[in-house]
Scaffold this motif. Structure first.
Motif, short mmCIF file in Angstrom:
data_model
loop_
_atom_site.label_atom_id
_atom_site.label_comp_id
_atom_site.label_asym_id
_atom_site.label_seq_id
_atom_site.Cartn_x
_atom_site.Cartn_y
_atom_site.Cartn_z
N GLY A 172 -3.61 10.30 -3.42
CA GLY A 172 -2.54 10.13 -2.45
C GLY A 172 -1.21 9.91 -3.15
O GLY A 172 -1.12 9.93 -4.38
N LYS A 173 -0.18 9.70 -2.35
CA LYS A 173 1.12 9.37 -2.92
C LYS A 173 1.85 8.42 -1.97
O LYS A 173 1.49 8.27 -0.81
N GLY A 174 2.86 7.74 -2.49
CA GLY A 174 3.62 6.79 -1.70
C GLY A 174 4.79 6.27 -2.52
O GLY A 174 5.21 6.90 -3.47
N GLY A 175 5.26 5.10 -2.15
CA GLY A 175 6.36 4.50 -2.89
C GLY A 175 7.62 4.39 -2.07
O GLY A 175 7.90 5.24 -1.22
N GLY A 176 8.38 3.33 -2.33
CA GLY A 176 9.62 3.12 -1.60
C GLY A 176 10.79 3.87 -2.19
O GLY A 176 11.86 3.90 -1.61
N HIS A 177 10.60 4.47 -3.34
CA HIS A 177 11.68 5.21 -4.00
C HIS A 177 11.41 6.71 -3.86
O HIS A 177 11.06 7.40 -4.81
N ARG A 178 11.50 7.18 -2.63
CA ARG A 178 11.36 8.59 -2.30
C ARG A 178 9.99 9.15 -2.70
O ARG A 178 9.86 10.24 -3.24
N THR A 179 8.93 8.41 -2.44
CA THR A 179 7.55 8.86 -2.60
C THR A 179 7.29 9.37 -4.01
O THR A 179 7.02 10.55 -4.23
N THR A 180 7.38 8.48 -4.96
CA THR A 180 7.23 8.89 -6.36
C THR A 180 6.03 8.24 -7.04
O THR A 180 5.90 8.35 -8.26
N GLY A 196 0.80 -1.21 0.00
CA GLY A 196 0.00 0.00 0.00
C GLY A 196 0.83 1.26 0.00
O GLY A 196 0.97 1.94 -1.02
N VAL A 197 1.40 1.61 1.16
CA VAL A 197 2.24 2.80 1.27
C VAL A 197 3.42 2.71 0.30
O VAL A 197 3.91 3.73 -0.19
N GLY A 198 3.84 1.49 -0.03
CA GLY A 198 4.94 1.29 -0.96
C GLY A 198 4.64 1.69 -2.39
O GLY A 198 5.52 1.62 -3.25
N GLY A 199 3.40 2.09 -2.67
CA GLY A 199 3.07 2.58 -4.01
C GLY A 199 2.23 1.64 -4.83
O GLY A 199 2.25 1.71 -6.06
N PHE A 200 1.46 0.74 -4.16
CA PHE A 200 0.57 -0.21 -4.84
C PHE A 200 1.34 -1.11 -5.81
O PHE A 200 0.97 -1.31 -6.96
N VAL A 232 0.51 5.09 -9.90
CA VAL A 232 1.12 5.73 -11.07
C VAL A 232 2.50 6.20 -10.65
O VAL A 232 2.64 7.15 -9.88
N GLU A 233 3.55 5.53 -11.13
CA GLU A 233 4.91 5.85 -10.71
C GLU A 233 5.53 6.89 -11.63
O GLU A 233 5.52 6.72 -12.86
N LEU A 234 6.08 7.93 -11.04
CA LEU A 234 6.67 9.03 -11.80
C LEU A 234 8.19 9.01 -11.73
O LEU A 234 8.77 8.66 -10.71
N VAL A 235 8.81 9.38 -12.85
CA VAL A 235 10.27 9.41 -12.94
C VAL A 235 10.71 10.70 -13.61
O VAL A 235 9.90 11.42 -14.19
N LYS A 236 12.01 10.96 -13.54
CA LYS A 236 12.56 12.09 -14.27
C LYS A 236 12.55 11.75 -15.76
O LYS A 236 12.99 10.66 -16.15
N PRO A 237 12.03 12.62 -16.59
CA PRO A 237 11.86 12.32 -18.01
C PRO A 237 13.13 11.80 -18.67
O PRO A 237 14.23 12.33 -18.46
N GLY A 238 12.97 10.72 -19.40
CA GLY A 238 14.09 10.13 -20.11
C GLY A 238 14.98 9.25 -19.27
O GLY A 238 16.01 8.77 -19.74
#
Length: 434
Positions: free
Chosen positions: A389-397, A210-214, A359-365
Motif C-alpha cells: 500500500g501507500k500513504g503519508g501526509g506529505h503527498r502520499t510518499t 496508519g494512512v499517515g504512513g506508519f 518506507v518513505e520516499l524522497v527525491k534523490p539528494g
C-alpha cells in the motif's frame, strides 16, 4: 478486466480510489497469497488495508462463519446475541479498561464516530483535539478530526478541532530534537494550546498513524500527554483500528507503548479482528459508555456471523502467538528492508514496528516528498508479484507494508527481495547492497 473496469467507472463514484494503472480483480486467497482474475498469484503485504490480519481463507474462521450462517445470519441488537456477548467479554478483558463496556459497529469509521459522540456527550462540549497527519475515517465527524488534507474533503464539521504536534517523529519543528526533548516540546505545545481554548472533550490519537504512513511518536508521548489531559478532565481516545491485536509485535495494543499512562478512556478497534468480516467497535468504562440519554441500537453491528468470525479469529491469533510472530518476523523484515534501502537514494526512512512498516520516499539528494516514485514502486512491486500500500501526509510518499500476522520468515525474505527489486527498477543506484 477492462470490461469490469469500465463498468466500475460507470456506477462507482470517482473519489473511490483504485490502485494501479490497470486495476486488478482479486478473486481468491490462501494464507499470505491472493490471485487475480487472470490467475496470477501475489504475495499480499497489505491484507485489504490491514484487515486480513491472520491469513486468507483461514479454516477456523471459514468454519465458524459457515456454521453460524447455517443457524441464523441476522437478528440486530434488539435481541440477545450469544456470540456478541462472548466476543465483548473477551475484548473487555483484553482492553485493560476497568469496568469496560463494548459496543460493536461495522467499521472503524463508525467506531470512531461513536467514540466522538460518547466523548462530546460525556464532556458536554464539541471541542476536540487530534494529531497532525492523522486519519480517523470518512464520516462527517471523523473527517473533521482527520489531520491529513488528502483525506479530509470538507471544512464543514459538527466539531471544533485543534491539531497537536507529535504524531510524526522525523518531520516538523521538533524533528531535530532527541526523544525526551521532542516529548517535552510537544507537551509544552499542548499546554499552550489548552491555554487558549475552552473546555475540550477528548484527544483522539492513533498510537501509530496508519494512512499517515506508519509514523511513530517516541514511546511515552501519550503518557506525557495524559498527565496534561487528566488535569483538564479531557478524555483520551486511542484509535486502535490499525494498531490493535498484536500487529506492532511488542504490544497487543498500540497504547501499551505509552503504558505509564494506563489504558485510554475510550478505545476503538476494527479491521483485523474480523479477518475480513466487517467488525468495528468501541470500548469505554461504564460511566462514559452509559452517558447517552437517548435510545440507540445497531442493526448490523454485532451481527451473529461477524461475531462468530471475530471469536474464531481472536482465538487463533492468541493460541498461535501471532503477536510474537509479528515481533520476530517483523523485526527481520524491517532490518531486511533497511538493508535494501541502503542501496538507493530514494528512501528517506524505513520505520515501524512488528508487521506495520513504512518506507518513505524522497527525491534523490533532497528531503522533498516523491509521490511519483511511490506510485512507480507500487506498480513495479505489483509487476513482480507483491501487493503493498501507500500513504503519508506529505503527498502520499510512504509505502505501507502490513502482511498477515502469520507471515513466515521465507515469505518475509521473498517480499523484501521483491520490494528491493521494485525500488531498483525505479531508480537504480551504483551503491551495492551488502
Amino acid at each position: 478486466m477492462s470490461d469490469l473496469y469500465a463498468r466500475h467507472r460507470a456506477v462507482i463514484p470517482d473519489w473511490v480510489a483504485l490502485y494501479y494503472r490497470d486495476p486488478i480483480e482479486i478473486t481468491h486467497g490462501e494464507g499470505r497469497h491472493v490471485w487475480d482474475a487472470d490467475g496470477r498469484r501475489y504475495l499480499d503485504f497489505f491484507g485489504g488495508i490491514l484487515t486480513t490480519m491472520t491469513a486468507h481463507a483461514l479454516p477456523e474462521v471459514t468454519k465458524a462463519v459457515t456454521e453460524q450462517a447455517g443457524r441464523i445470519l441476522h437478528s440486530s441488537t434488539l435481541y440477545l446475541n450469544r456470540p456478541m456477548v462472548e466476543l465483548a467479554e473477551r475484548i473487555a478483558h483484553l482492553s485493560g479498561i476497568p469496568d469496560a463496556r463494548v459496543f460493536f459497529t461495522t467499521s472503524g469509521t463508525e467506531a470512531n464516530d461513536t467514540a466522538l459522540l460518547l466523548a462530546t456527550t460525556y464532556r458536554r462540549t464539541n471541542q476536540t483535539l487530534a494529531m497532525r497527519n492523522s486519519y480517523h475515517g470518512r464520516s462527517f465527524s471523523t473527517v473533521s478530526v482527520t489531520g491529513n488534507r488528502a483525506w479530509s474533503p470538507t471544512t464543514l464539521s459538527p466539531l471544533q478541532t485543534l491539531y497537536v504536534h507529535g504524531g510524526v517523529r522525523t518531520r516538523g519543528p521538533y524533528a531535530h530534537l532527541g526523544d525526551a526533548a521532542f516529548i517535552e516540546a510537544c507537551v509544552a505545545d499542548l499546554e499552550d494550546l489548552l491555554g487558549h481554548t475552552a473546555d475540550v472533550a477528548a484527544l483522539i490519537a492513533e498510537p501509530i498513524q496508519g494512512v499517515g504512513g506508519f509514523t511513530c511518536p517516541p514511546d511515552g508521548l501519550y503518557a506525557a500527554f495524559r498527565q496534561v489531559l487528566d488535569r483538564h478532565g479531557i478524555l483520551w481516545i486511542a484509535d486502535e483500528v490499525q494498531t490493535g491485536w498484536g500487529r506492532t509485535g511488542e504490544h497487543f495494543w498500540g497504547w501499551q507503548a505509552h503504558a505509564a499512562s494506563g489504558p485510554p478512556d475510550i478505545l476503538t478497534f476494527a479491521k483485523g479482528i474480523g479477518n475480513g468480516m466487517s467488525i468495528g467497535g468501541v470500548v469505554a468504562r461504564a460511566e462514559i459508555m452509559n452517558c447517552l440519554s437517548a435510545n440507540s441500537i445497531s442493526t448490523f453491528g454485532g451481527s451473529p456471523v461477524t461475531m462468530a468470525a471475530g471469536l474464531a479469529n481472536l482465538s487463533y491469533l492468541l493460541e498461535h502467538d501471532l503477536q510474537g510472530n509479528a515481533r520476530r518476523v517483523g523485526g527481520l523484515l524491517i532490518e531486511r528492508l533497511r538493508a535494501a534501502a541502503a542501496g538507493t537514494d530514494l528512501v528517506r526512512e524505513v520505520r515501524g514496528r512488528g508487521l506495520m512498516i513504512g518506507v518513505e520516499l524522497v527525491k534523490p539528494g533532497t528531503d522533498e516528498p516523491n509521490p511519483e516514485a511511490a506510485t512507480a514502486v507500487l506498480e513495479a512491486a505489483r509487476e513482480g508479484g507483491l501487493l503493498i500500500g501507500k500513504g503519508g501526509g506529505h503527498r502520499t510518499t510512504a509505502l505501507r507494508i502490513a502482511p498477515p500476522l502469520s507471515l513466515t520468515i521465507a515469505e518475509a525474505e521473498e517480499g523484501a527481495a521483491l520490494l528491493e527489486g521494485a525500488l531498483a527498477s525505479v531508480r537504480p543506484s551504483s551503491r551495492q547492497v551488502l
